[in-house]
Design an enzyme around this catalytic site. Structure first.
Site, short mmCIF file in Angstrom:
data_model
loop_
_atom_site.label_atom_id
_atom_site.label_comp_id
_atom_site.label_asym_id
_atom_site.label_seq_id
_atom_site.Cartn_x
_atom_site.Cartn_y
_atom_site.Cartn_z
N ALA A 177 40.59 43.47 55.99
CA ALA A 177 39.85 42.24 56.28
C ALA A 177 38.93 41.82 55.15
CB ALA A 177 39.04 42.41 57.57
N ASP A 216 46.59 41.57 48.27
CA ASP A 216 46.52 41.77 46.81
C ASP A 216 47.88 41.68 46.13
OD1 ASP A 216 47.61 44.08 47.80
OD2 ASP A 216 46.32 45.44 46.67
N HIS A 256 37.61 49.49 37.65
CA HIS A 256 37.88 48.34 38.52
C HIS A 256 38.14 47.08 37.70
CE1 HIS A 256 36.99 45.89 42.27
NE2 HIS A 256 36.67 44.99 41.34
N GLU A 257 37.25 46.79 36.74
CA GLU A 257 37.38 45.55 35.98
C GLU A 257 38.59 45.56 35.05
OE1 GLU A 257 35.85 43.11 36.93
OE2 GLU A 257 34.14 43.98 38.00
N THR A 304 33.15 51.16 37.71
CA THR A 304 33.08 49.70 37.55
C THR A 304 34.04 49.26 36.45
OG1 THR A 304 30.79 49.59 38.31
CG2 THR A 304 31.59 47.76 36.98
N GLY A 326 29.93 43.58 37.11
CA GLY A 326 30.87 43.29 36.04
C GLY A 326 31.81 42.17 36.43
N TRP A 372 41.60 43.64 49.19
CA TRP A 372 41.55 42.90 50.46
C TRP A 372 42.01 41.46 50.33
CZ3 TRP A 372 37.40 44.11 47.44
CH2 TRP A 372 36.59 43.06 47.01
#
Length: 438
Positions: free
Chosen positions: A250, A241, A218-219, A215, A179, A230
């Site tokens: 990392a 972030d 998250h999007e 997903t 996505g 990260w």
């Protein structure tokens, strides 16, 4: 790449949001200026120079564009798959997800209820009834992160007004993409999120390990201005972030890591790989932090302030026929209002989660009921809130729904005016205008 190749589930969670972000930064000085304004506002919230104005839940109207190739019937996902995704979003953004108890003890005090819910639109842009799902056949075998799916001219589906609806496109994505989203501040005609159909929802074509609906969580986090946890610095440990309560790490984590996983000298607790903005499998991500919630507040009270105003796209469900886009907690595992969460987790009113987790302090300001009534702006402007003890409508008063809408409308107008002023200031500094590659 053949059609059979495209039908195989990705072996890694790959998000194209930063690719879109960097492309827009290179193409448009206006986008760069807007992002500078948005980041400045977010920083003020992060440092406590501004406090969130809203204290209640905002409901975001959603339209889902199912763009499918008739030669591959599975791409035309069913309504139940769409509804399952809405249910996941409403649990995840309210910290009411049943797997919340899997958050390591050290991070439990940071778990946040973002006070954001989602509902499929009940009215389309013309005011006609809709189920919030648009189905569009296409001759294309797949789409990329170039926004082609967002336009009928390129084989996709045109967006509904992006200041009134969260547009979600579900389709076949190529290149291993699960996505991508567009950060606030981008072109309105491409605003929204795009999700691979087999990584959308929890049923139908949703395939492991991306069959938990995370997903989209998250999007939509990106759509609300959250970065990858990260910092997208390819393991350099030099970027993050822009949220203080997420440890610097990392690089992306994948699969299901074992706690603790240390990088960038962030021991003893290591990476917060259980965060929705990492790349772990759906079954391994469980939380947003308070800092991330505050950044989403800055976005909703700034660049996306239009969603704080009650929207005509949402109407109250009929008492005899509950809306399928707002499934009941017992039926779909959504937020539970009687003090218990799915999976037996006891919740507090101020912050869903285990009863021993600390609740965030209440923020001063208006009580938001955005998106929960069908009142128009004109109605809101003519119905005053009932005065409180101090003689004014506000937190101390007993404003009815129309009064609350009126206060939200005025606050939204004020926030929008601030944003426009900031945008003009930055554009004046850089000379203004869109200059490709400028």
């Amino acid at each position: 790449m053949t059609e059979s190749d495209l039908s195989q589930p990705p072996t890694r969670d790959l998000c194209g949001t930063m690719l879109v972000h960097r492309r827009l930064l290179n193409e448009s000085t206006t986008y760069r200026s807007r992002r500078a304004v948005i980041e400045n506002r977010a920083l003020q919230y992060e440092r406590g120079r501004r406090s969130p104005a809203r204290t209640d839940v905002v409901t975001i109207p959603v339209v889902v564009h199912v763009v499918h190739n008739p030669a591959v019937p599975a791409q035309n996902i069913g309504d139940d798959q769409v509804h399952s995704q809405i249910a996941v979003l409403n649990r995840d953004f309210r910290a009411a997800n049943p797997d919340l108890d899997k958050v390591p003890e050290v991070w439990r005090p940071l778990v946040a209820d973002a006070r954001i819910e989602f509902r499929l639109a009940a009215l389309d842009p013309e005011g006609e009834p809709t189920d919030g799902i648009v189905r569009v056949p296409t001759g294309r075998t797949s789409f990329g992160f170039d926004d082609a799916v967002k336009s009928s001219a390129s084989g996709g589906s045109d967006p509904w007004p992006t200041d009134e609806y969260l547009n979600v496109w579900v389709c076949q994505l190529g290149g291993g993409l699960l996505g991508y989203a567009q950060f606030p501040g981008g072109p309105p005609q491409t605003d929204g999120v795009v999700i691979l159909h087999s990584a959308f929802g929890t049923t139908g074509t949703a395939a492991p390990p991306f069959d938990g609906g995370r997903t989209a969580t998250h999007e939509i986090g990106h759509w609300l201005d959250l970065y990858h946890i990260w910092g997208d610095d390819d393991g350099a440990c030099s970027s993050d972030d822009k949220v203080a309560d997420t440890p610097n790490q990392a690089d992306a984590n994948t699969g299901s890591p074992v706690f603790p996983h240390v990088s960038c000298g962030n021991g003893p607790h290591g990476d917060m790989f259980v965060n929705y903005m990492d790349y772990t499998d759906d079954a391994a991500m469980f939380m947003f932090t308070r800092g991330q919630s505050k950044r989403m507040d800055a976005c909703l009270e700034g660049a996306r302030a239009s969603f704080l105003v009650a929207s005509g796209a949402l109407t109250a469900p009929s008492p005899s026929a509950p809306s399928p886009s707002a499934p009941s907690p017992s039926a779909a595992g959504g937020p539970v209002r009687d003090g218990t969460a799915p999976g037996g987790i006891t919740q507090q009113a101020a912050m869903p989660g285990p009863s021993h987790w600390p609740a965030p302090a209440a923020a001063p300001g208006v009580t938001g009921t955005a998106g929960t009534t069908g009142a128009t702006a004109a109605d809101a402007a003519t119905v005053p809130a009932q005065p409180g003890p101090d003689g004014h409508g506000g937190p101390g008063g007993h404003a009815g729904p129309d009064g609350e809408v009126g206060r939200l409308l005025r606050d939204s107008e004020r926030l929008a005016a601030e944003v426009l002023k900031e945008i003009r200031t930055v554009i004046d500094m850089v000379g203004g205008g869109d200059r490709p590659g400028g």
